[in-house]
Design an enzyme around this catalytic site. Sequence first.
Site, PDB file in Angstrom:
ATOM      1  N   ILE A 142      85.829   3.975 -14.847  1.00 49.62           N
ATOM      2  CA  ILE A 142      85.000   3.168 -15.747  1.00 49.62           C
ATOM      3  C   ILE A 142      85.066   3.819 -17.124  1.00 49.62           C
ATOM      4  O   ILE A 142      84.498   4.890 -17.343  1.00 49.62           O
ATOM      5  CB  ILE A 142      83.537   3.101 -15.260  1.00 49.62           C
ATOM      6  CG1 ILE A 142      83.479   2.558 -13.825  1.00 49.62           C
ATOM      7  CG2 ILE A 142      82.683   2.249 -16.195  1.00 49.62           C
ATOM      8  CD1 ILE A 142      82.119   2.702 -13.160  1.00 49.62           C
ATOM      9  N   GLU A 192      88.726   2.933  -9.583  1.00 51.53           N
ATOM     10  CA  GLU A 192      89.008   2.525 -10.959  1.00 51.53           C
ATOM     11  C   GLU A 192      88.145   3.393 -11.873  1.00 51.53           C
ATOM     12  O   GLU A 192      86.968   3.628 -11.578  1.00 51.53           O
ATOM     13  CB  GLU A 192      88.591   1.040 -11.090  1.00 51.53           C
ATOM     14  CG  GLU A 192      88.587   0.495 -12.479  1.00 51.53           C
ATOM     15  CD  GLU A 192      88.023  -0.939 -12.493  1.00 51.53           C
ATOM     16  OE1 GLU A 192      87.607  -1.478 -11.431  1.00 51.53           O
ATOM     17  OE2 GLU A 192      87.994  -1.514 -13.587  1.00 51.53           O
ATOM     18  N   ASP A 213      70.168   2.600  -4.137  1.00 53.40           N
ATOM     19  CA  ASP A 213      69.863   3.933  -4.697  1.00 53.40           C
ATOM     20  C   ASP A 213      69.889   3.817  -6.218  1.00 53.40           C
ATOM     21  O   ASP A 213      70.591   4.544  -6.913  1.00 53.40           O
ATOM     22  CB  ASP A 213      70.907   4.950  -4.208  1.00 53.40           C
ATOM     23  CG  ASP A 213      70.508   6.393  -4.505  1.00 53.40           C
ATOM     24  OD1 ASP A 213      69.347   6.636  -4.908  1.00 53.40           O
ATOM     25  OD2 ASP A 213      71.366   7.288  -4.342  1.00 53.40           O
TER      26      ASP A 213
HETATM   27  P1  ADP Z   1      78.233  11.861  -6.058  1.00 50.84           P
HETATM   28  O1  ADP Z   1      78.810  11.074  -4.925  1.00 50.84           O
HETATM   29  O2  ADP Z   1      78.561  13.304  -5.989  1.00 50.84           O
HETATM   30  O3  ADP Z   1      76.739  11.619  -6.263  1.00 50.84           O
HETATM   31  P2  ADP Z   1      78.811  10.027  -8.237  1.00 50.84           P
HETATM   32  O4  ADP Z   1      79.427   8.866  -7.557  1.00 50.84           O
HETATM   33  O5  ADP Z   1      77.385   9.891  -8.658  1.00 50.84           O
HETATM   34  O6  ADP Z   1      78.990  11.361  -7.364  1.00 50.84           O
HETATM   35  O7  ADP Z   1      79.733  10.391  -9.479  1.00 50.84           O
HETATM   36  C1  ADP Z   1      79.486  11.528 -10.284  1.00 50.84           C
HETATM   37  C2  ADP Z   1      79.536  11.126 -11.759  1.00 50.84           C
HETATM   38  O8  ADP Z   1      80.843  10.649 -12.075  1.00 50.84           O
HETATM   39  C3  ADP Z   1      78.607   9.989 -12.121  1.00 50.84           C
HETATM   40  O9  ADP Z   1      77.358  10.483 -12.520  1.00 50.84           O
HETATM   41  C4  ADP Z   1      79.314   9.313 -13.262  1.00 50.84           C
HETATM   42  O10 ADP Z   1      79.029   9.963 -14.486  1.00 50.84           O
HETATM   43  C5  ADP Z   1      80.781   9.558 -12.970  1.00 50.84           C
HETATM   44  N1  ADP Z   1      81.463   8.408 -12.318  1.00 50.84           N
HETATM   45  C6  ADP Z   1      81.209   7.891 -11.099  1.00 50.84           C
HETATM   46  N2  ADP Z   1      82.037   6.884 -10.800  1.00 50.84           N
HETATM   47  C7  ADP Z   1      82.849   6.748 -11.871  1.00 50.84           C
HETATM   48  C8  ADP Z   1      83.932   5.860 -12.184  1.00 50.84           C
HETATM   49  N3  ADP Z   1      84.357   4.948 -11.322  1.00 50.84           N
HETATM   50  N4  ADP Z   1      84.522   5.991 -13.398  1.00 50.84           N
HETATM   51  C9  ADP Z   1      84.105   6.941 -14.279  1.00 50.84           C
HETATM   52  N5  ADP Z   1      83.121   7.815 -14.030  1.00 50.84           N
HETATM   53  C10 ADP Z   1      82.488   7.720 -12.843  1.00 50.84           C
END
Ligand code: ADP
Length: 297
Positions: free
Chosen positions: A100, A98, A201
Amino acid sequence: MIPEPVSNSVKILLSDYCKKNVNILNASPIGGGSINNAMKMETSAGNFFLKWNDAKRFPGMFEAETKGLALLKSAKAIPVPDVIGIEEGEKFSFIVLEFIEPGKRQKKFWQSFGTSLARLHQNTSDSFGLDHDNYIGSLKQSNAQKKSWAEFFISERLEKQIELARNSGALNSSTVQGFNSLCKQLSEIIPAEPPALLHGDLWNGNFMTGADGSAWLIDPAVYYGHREMDLAMTKLFGGFSNEFYDTYAETFSLQKGFDERVDIHNLYPLLVHVNLFGGGYLQEVKNILRKIGRAHV
Ligand code: ADP
Protein backbone atom coordinates in the site's frame (compact mmCIF):
# COMPACT_ATOMS: atom_id res chain seq x y z
CA MET A 1 17.43 -8.76 7.04
CA ILE A 2 15.07 -11.25 5.49
CA PRO A 3 16.21 -14.78 6.42
CA GLU A 4 17.62 -16.51 3.36
CA PRO A 5 15.06 -19.34 3.16
CA VAL A 6 12.30 -16.70 3.22
CA SER A 7 13.88 -14.47 0.56
CA ASN A 8 14.54 -17.49 -1.69
CA SER A 9 10.93 -18.64 -1.46
CA VAL A 10 9.63 -15.08 -1.88
CA LYS A 11 11.63 -14.70 -5.09
CA ILE A 12 10.10 -17.89 -6.48
CA LEU A 13 6.62 -16.81 -5.42
CA LEU A 14 6.97 -13.36 -6.98
CA SER A 15 8.48 -14.76 -10.18
CA ASP A 16 5.52 -17.15 -10.50
CA TYR A 17 3.07 -14.35 -9.76
CA CYS A 18 4.64 -11.87 -12.21
CA LYS A 19 5.44 -14.57 -14.79
CA LYS A 20 9.01 -13.30 -15.07
CA ASN A 21 12.19 -13.49 -13.04
CA VAL A 22 11.89 -11.15 -10.03
CA ASN A 23 14.77 -9.99 -7.84
CA ILE A 24 14.59 -8.30 -4.45
CA LEU A 25 16.60 -5.10 -4.82
CA ASN A 26 16.13 -3.69 -1.34
CA ALA A 27 14.24 -4.54 1.84
CA SER A 28 13.51 -2.11 4.66
CA PRO A 29 11.90 -3.00 7.99
CA ILE A 30 8.48 -1.56 8.83
CA GLY A 31 7.52 -1.00 12.45
CA GLY A 32 4.02 -0.76 13.85
CA GLY A 33 3.05 -4.43 13.87
CA SER A 34 3.11 -6.32 17.12
CA ILE A 35 3.50 -9.91 16.02
CA ASN A 36 5.42 -10.50 12.83
CA ASN A 37 8.53 -9.18 11.13
CA ALA A 38 7.48 -6.79 8.40
CA MET A 39 9.38 -5.39 5.40
CA LYS A 40 8.87 -3.22 2.40
CA MET A 41 10.49 -5.02 -0.51
CA GLU A 42 11.62 -3.11 -3.54
CA THR A 43 11.89 -5.60 -6.37
CA SER A 44 12.51 -5.61 -10.09
CA ALA A 45 8.71 -5.89 -10.43
CA GLY A 46 7.80 -3.06 -8.05
CA ASN A 47 7.14 -2.82 -4.33
CA PHE A 48 5.64 -5.57 -2.16
CA PHE A 49 4.91 -6.01 1.55
CA LEU A 50 6.29 -9.04 3.38
CA LYS A 51 5.51 -10.40 6.86
CA TRP A 52 7.10 -13.52 8.24
CA ASN A 53 7.45 -15.49 11.45
CA ASP A 54 8.69 -18.80 12.82
CA ALA A 55 6.50 -21.46 11.26
CA LYS A 56 5.50 -23.03 14.56
CA ARG A 57 4.58 -19.89 16.45
CA PHE A 58 1.21 -19.09 14.93
CA PRO A 59 0.05 -21.97 12.75
CA GLY A 60 -2.47 -20.98 10.11
CA MET A 61 -2.16 -17.25 10.84
CA PHE A 62 -1.36 -16.19 7.29
CA GLU A 63 -3.90 -18.57 5.80
CA ALA A 64 -6.56 -16.96 8.01
CA GLU A 65 -5.34 -13.47 7.05
CA THR A 66 -5.60 -14.46 3.37
CA LYS A 67 -9.18 -15.69 3.80
CA GLY A 68 -10.12 -12.62 5.81
CA LEU A 69 -8.70 -10.20 3.25
CA ALA A 70 -10.46 -12.13 0.46
CA LEU A 71 -13.78 -11.89 2.27
CA LEU A 72 -13.37 -8.15 2.81
CA LYS A 73 -12.33 -7.69 -0.80
CA SER A 74 -15.35 -9.62 -2.09
CA ALA A 75 -17.64 -7.14 -0.31
CA LYS A 76 -16.27 -4.38 -2.61
CA ALA A 77 -16.92 -1.77 0.06
CA ILE A 78 -13.44 -0.72 1.13
CA PRO A 79 -9.96 -1.30 -0.29
CA VAL A 80 -7.71 -4.03 1.09
CA PRO A 81 -4.34 -5.19 -0.27
CA ASP A 82 -4.23 -8.13 -2.68
CA VAL A 83 -2.61 -11.26 -1.34
CA ILE A 84 0.24 -12.26 -3.64
CA GLY A 85 0.83 -15.52 -1.80
CA ILE A 86 1.67 -17.30 1.43
CA GLU A 87 3.93 -20.14 2.45
CA GLU A 88 4.04 -22.20 5.59
CA GLY A 89 7.48 -23.80 5.40
CA GLU A 90 9.39 -25.98 7.81
CA LYS A 91 11.05 -23.13 9.64
CA PHE A 92 9.30 -19.96 8.53
CA SER A 93 5.92 -18.90 7.32
CA PHE A 94 5.27 -15.73 5.39
CA ILE A 95 2.72 -13.69 3.49
CA VAL A 96 3.36 -11.32 0.60
CA LEU A 97 0.84 -8.54 0.00
CA GLU A 98 0.36 -5.77 -2.45
CA PHE A 99 2.31 -2.83 -1.03
CA ILE A 100 0.00 0.00 0.00
CA GLU A 101 1.80 3.10 -1.24
CA PRO A 102 1.17 5.72 1.42
CA GLY A 103 -0.78 8.77 0.31
CA LYS A 104 -2.17 12.01 1.64
CA ARG A 105 -5.64 11.79 3.12
CA GLN A 106 -8.26 12.98 0.65
CA LYS A 107 -10.38 15.93 1.75
CA LYS A 108 -13.37 13.85 2.81
CA PHE A 109 -11.26 11.02 4.17
CA TRP A 110 -13.31 10.39 7.30
CA GLN A 111 -16.68 10.80 5.61
CA SER A 112 -15.73 8.36 2.92
CA PHE A 113 -14.28 5.89 5.47
CA GLY A 114 -17.52 6.06 7.49
CA THR A 115 -19.63 5.35 4.42
CA SER A 116 -17.37 2.50 3.27
CA LEU A 117 -17.44 0.81 6.68
CA ALA A 118 -21.23 1.08 6.76
CA ARG A 119 -21.37 -0.57 3.32
CA LEU A 120 -19.08 -3.32 4.52
CA HIS A 121 -21.36 -3.91 7.49
CA GLN A 122 -24.36 -4.23 5.19
CA ASN A 123 -22.95 -7.59 4.08
CA THR A 124 -24.72 -10.23 6.08
CA SER A 125 -24.85 -13.98 6.71
CA ASP A 126 -27.22 -16.58 8.19
CA SER A 127 -25.36 -16.82 11.48
CA PHE A 128 -22.88 -15.06 13.74
CA GLY A 129 -19.31 -16.34 13.43
CA LEU A 130 -17.48 -17.72 10.43
CA ASP A 131 -16.74 -21.00 8.69
CA HIS A 132 -13.18 -20.93 9.98
CA ASP A 133 -11.26 -19.74 13.04
CA ASN A 134 -8.63 -17.02 12.87
CA TYR A 135 -6.48 -14.92 15.16
CA ILE A 136 -7.05 -11.76 17.16
CA GLY A 137 -3.57 -10.32 17.56
CA SER A 138 -1.52 -13.39 18.36
CA LEU A 139 -4.36 -15.21 20.16
CA LYS A 140 -6.57 -17.80 18.53
CA GLN A 141 -10.07 -16.53 17.79
CA SER A 142 -12.82 -19.15 17.66
CA ASN A 143 -15.68 -18.35 15.28
CA ALA A 144 -18.04 -21.30 15.91
CA GLN A 145 -21.31 -20.18 14.36
CA LYS A 146 -24.31 -19.28 16.50
CA LYS A 147 -27.80 -18.07 15.75
CA SER A 148 -27.87 -15.17 18.20
CA TRP A 149 -25.34 -12.44 18.89
CA ALA A 150 -25.58 -12.81 22.67
CA GLU A 151 -24.86 -16.52 22.45
CA PHE A 152 -21.89 -15.92 20.15
CA PHE A 153 -20.49 -13.01 22.14
CA ILE A 154 -20.70 -14.96 25.40
CA SER A 155 -19.40 -18.36 24.29
CA GLU A 156 -16.96 -17.44 21.50
CA ARG A 157 -15.69 -14.09 22.71
CA LEU A 158 -16.02 -13.44 26.45
CA GLU A 159 -15.83 -16.99 27.84
CA LYS A 160 -12.80 -17.96 25.74
CA GLN A 161 -10.82 -14.96 26.96
CA ILE A 162 -12.09 -15.27 30.55
CA GLU A 163 -10.88 -18.86 30.61
CA LEU A 164 -7.41 -17.84 29.39
CA ALA A 165 -7.24 -15.05 31.94
CA ARG A 166 -8.39 -17.34 34.75
CA ASN A 167 -5.83 -19.97 33.86
CA SER A 168 -3.04 -17.42 33.91
CA GLY A 169 -4.25 -16.09 37.27
CA ALA A 170 -5.08 -12.65 35.87
CA LEU A 171 -8.81 -12.79 36.72
CA ASN A 172 -10.13 -13.52 40.18
CA SER A 173 -13.48 -15.10 40.91
CA SER A 174 -15.23 -11.86 41.83
CA THR A 175 -14.42 -10.38 38.40
CA VAL A 176 -15.68 -13.59 36.81
CA GLN A 177 -18.90 -13.22 38.83
CA GLY A 178 -19.24 -9.73 37.41
CA PHE A 179 -19.05 -11.17 33.91
CA ASN A 180 -21.56 -13.91 34.76
CA SER A 181 -24.02 -11.34 35.98
CA LEU A 182 -23.57 -9.28 32.78
CA CYS A 183 -23.91 -12.33 30.52
CA LYS A 184 -27.30 -13.19 32.03
CA GLN A 185 -28.69 -9.92 30.70
CA LEU A 186 -26.68 -9.45 27.57
CA SER A 187 -29.48 -10.41 25.19
CA GLU A 188 -31.65 -7.65 26.71
CA ILE A 189 -28.88 -5.04 26.77
CA ILE A 190 -27.70 -5.43 23.16
CA PRO A 191 -30.41 -4.88 20.54
CA ALA A 192 -30.80 -7.55 17.89
CA GLU A 193 -29.13 -6.92 14.52
CA PRO A 194 -28.44 -9.16 11.54
CA PRO A 195 -24.89 -10.57 11.44
CA ALA A 196 -22.59 -8.01 9.77
CA LEU A 197 -19.26 -8.61 8.06
CA LEU A 198 -16.70 -7.06 10.41
CA HIS A 199 -13.04 -6.17 10.15
CA GLY A 200 -12.83 -7.50 13.68
CA ASP A 201 -9.82 -5.56 14.99
CA LEU A 202 -10.54 -2.03 13.85
CA TRP A 203 -8.18 0.16 15.81
CA ASN A 204 -6.15 3.08 14.60
CA GLY A 205 -3.17 0.90 13.61
CA ASN A 206 -5.20 -1.32 11.29
CA PHE A 207 -6.01 1.08 8.52
CA MET A 208 -3.69 3.00 6.26
CA THR A 209 -4.08 5.87 3.82
CA GLY A 210 -3.40 4.61 0.31
CA ALA A 211 -2.08 6.55 -2.69
CA ASP A 212 -5.73 7.19 -3.63
CA GLY A 213 -6.15 9.15 -0.37
CA SER A 214 -8.71 6.72 1.05
CA ALA A 215 -8.61 4.31 4.00
CA TRP A 216 -7.33 0.81 3.32
CA LEU A 217 -7.95 -1.97 5.85
CA ILE A 218 -5.11 -4.24 6.96
CA ASP A 219 -4.59 -7.07 9.45
CA PRO A 220 -8.24 -8.16 9.85
CA ALA A 221 -9.77 -10.65 12.29
CA VAL A 222 -13.00 -11.00 10.30
CA TYR A 223 -16.24 -12.67 11.30
CA TYR A 224 -19.94 -11.95 11.05
CA GLY A 225 -20.85 -10.16 14.21
CA HIS A 226 -22.74 -7.26 15.75
CA ARG A 227 -21.59 -4.20 13.81
CA GLU A 228 -21.31 -2.14 16.98
CA MET A 229 -18.23 -4.26 17.78
CA ASP A 230 -16.19 -2.63 14.99
CA LEU A 231 -17.47 0.83 15.90
CA ALA A 232 -16.78 0.36 19.60
CA MET A 233 -13.26 -0.85 18.85
CA THR A 234 -12.54 2.37 16.92
CA LYS A 235 -13.22 4.21 20.18
CA LEU A 236 -11.00 2.06 22.40
CA PHE A 237 -7.78 3.84 21.50
CA GLY A 238 -9.40 6.72 19.65
CA GLY A 239 -8.09 8.50 16.60
CA PHE A 240 -11.25 8.37 14.47
CA SER A 241 -12.93 11.69 13.71
CA ASN A 242 -16.55 12.55 14.48
CA GLU A 243 -17.30 12.84 10.77
CA PHE A 244 -16.54 9.13 10.46
CA TYR A 245 -19.37 8.25 12.88
CA ASP A 246 -21.75 10.80 11.37
CA THR A 247 -21.50 9.50 7.82
CA TYR A 248 -21.54 5.92 9.03
CA ALA A 249 -24.87 6.55 10.73
CA GLU A 250 -26.26 8.42 7.70
CA THR A 251 -25.52 5.36 5.56
CA PHE A 252 -26.55 2.68 8.07
CA SER A 253 -28.37 4.14 11.05
CA LEU A 254 -27.49 2.92 14.52
CA GLN A 255 -29.94 1.75 17.12
CA LYS A 256 -30.63 4.00 20.09
CA GLY A 257 -28.18 3.85 22.97
CA PHE A 258 -25.05 2.81 21.04
CA ASP A 259 -22.82 5.09 23.11
CA GLU A 260 -23.88 3.36 26.33
CA ARG A 261 -23.02 -0.04 24.87
CA VAL A 262 -19.50 0.83 23.67
CA ASP A 263 -17.83 -0.22 26.93
CA ILE A 264 -19.64 -3.54 26.97
CA HIS A 265 -18.51 -4.40 23.43
CA ASN A 266 -14.97 -3.37 24.30
CA LEU A 267 -14.78 -5.86 27.14
CA TYR A 268 -13.73 -8.36 24.46
CA PRO A 269 -10.69 -6.48 23.06
CA LEU A 270 -9.80 -5.43 26.61
CA LEU A 271 -9.79 -9.06 27.77
CA VAL A 272 -7.63 -9.88 24.76
CA HIS A 273 -5.25 -7.14 25.91
CA VAL A 274 -5.26 -8.52 29.45
CA ASN A 275 -4.24 -11.89 28.03
CA LEU A 276 -1.60 -10.43 25.76
CA PHE A 277 -0.18 -7.66 27.89
CA GLY A 278 -1.76 -7.91 31.37
CA GLY A 279 -1.22 -4.92 33.66
CA GLY A 280 -3.39 -1.87 33.31
CA TYR A 281 -5.94 -3.45 31.01
CA LEU A 282 -7.36 -5.52 33.87
CA GLN A 283 -8.15 -2.34 35.74
CA GLU A 284 -10.04 -1.05 32.71
CA VAL A 285 -12.08 -4.25 32.60
CA LYS A 286 -12.94 -3.90 36.30
CA ASN A 287 -13.82 -0.22 35.88
CA ILE A 288 -16.29 -1.05 33.13
CA LEU A 289 -17.91 -3.86 35.12
CA ARG A 290 -18.29 -1.50 38.05
CA LYS A 291 -19.63 1.31 35.87
CA ILE A 292 -22.32 -0.91 34.35
CA GLY A 293 -23.46 -2.06 37.75
CA ARG A 294 -21.84 -5.49 37.98
CA ALA A 295 -20.74 -4.66 41.47
CA HIS A 296 -18.99 -7.91 42.32
CA VAL A 297 -15.57 -6.43 41.46
P1 ADP B 1 1.33 -7.60 12.48
O1 ADP B 1 0.70 -8.80 11.83
O2 ADP B 1 2.67 -7.88 13.04
O3 ADP B 1 0.42 -6.90 13.48
P2 ADP B 1 0.65 -5.59 10.49
O4 ADP B 1 -0.16 -6.35 9.50
O5 ADP B 1 -0.09 -4.72 11.45
O6 ADP B 1 1.63 -6.58 11.30
O7 ADP B 1 1.72 -4.75 9.68
C1 ADP B 1 2.73 -4.00 10.33
C2 ADP B 1 2.78 -2.59 9.73
O8 ADP B 1 3.14 -2.69 8.35
C3 ADP B 1 1.46 -1.86 9.74
O9 ADP B 1 1.32 -1.12 10.92
C4 ADP B 1 1.54 -0.97 8.54
O10 ADP B 1 2.23 0.23 8.86
C5 ADP B 1 2.42 -1.74 7.58
N1 ADP B 1 1.67 -2.49 6.54
C6 ADP B 1 0.81 -3.51 6.73
N2 ADP B 1 0.34 -3.99 5.57
C7 ADP B 1 0.90 -3.23 4.61
C8 ADP B 1 0.80 -3.22 3.18
N3 ADP B 1 0.06 -4.10 2.52
N4 ADP B 1 1.51 -2.28 2.50
C9 ADP B 1 2.29 -1.38 3.17
N5 ADP B 1 2.45 -1.36 4.50
C10 ADP B 1 1.75 -2.27 5.22
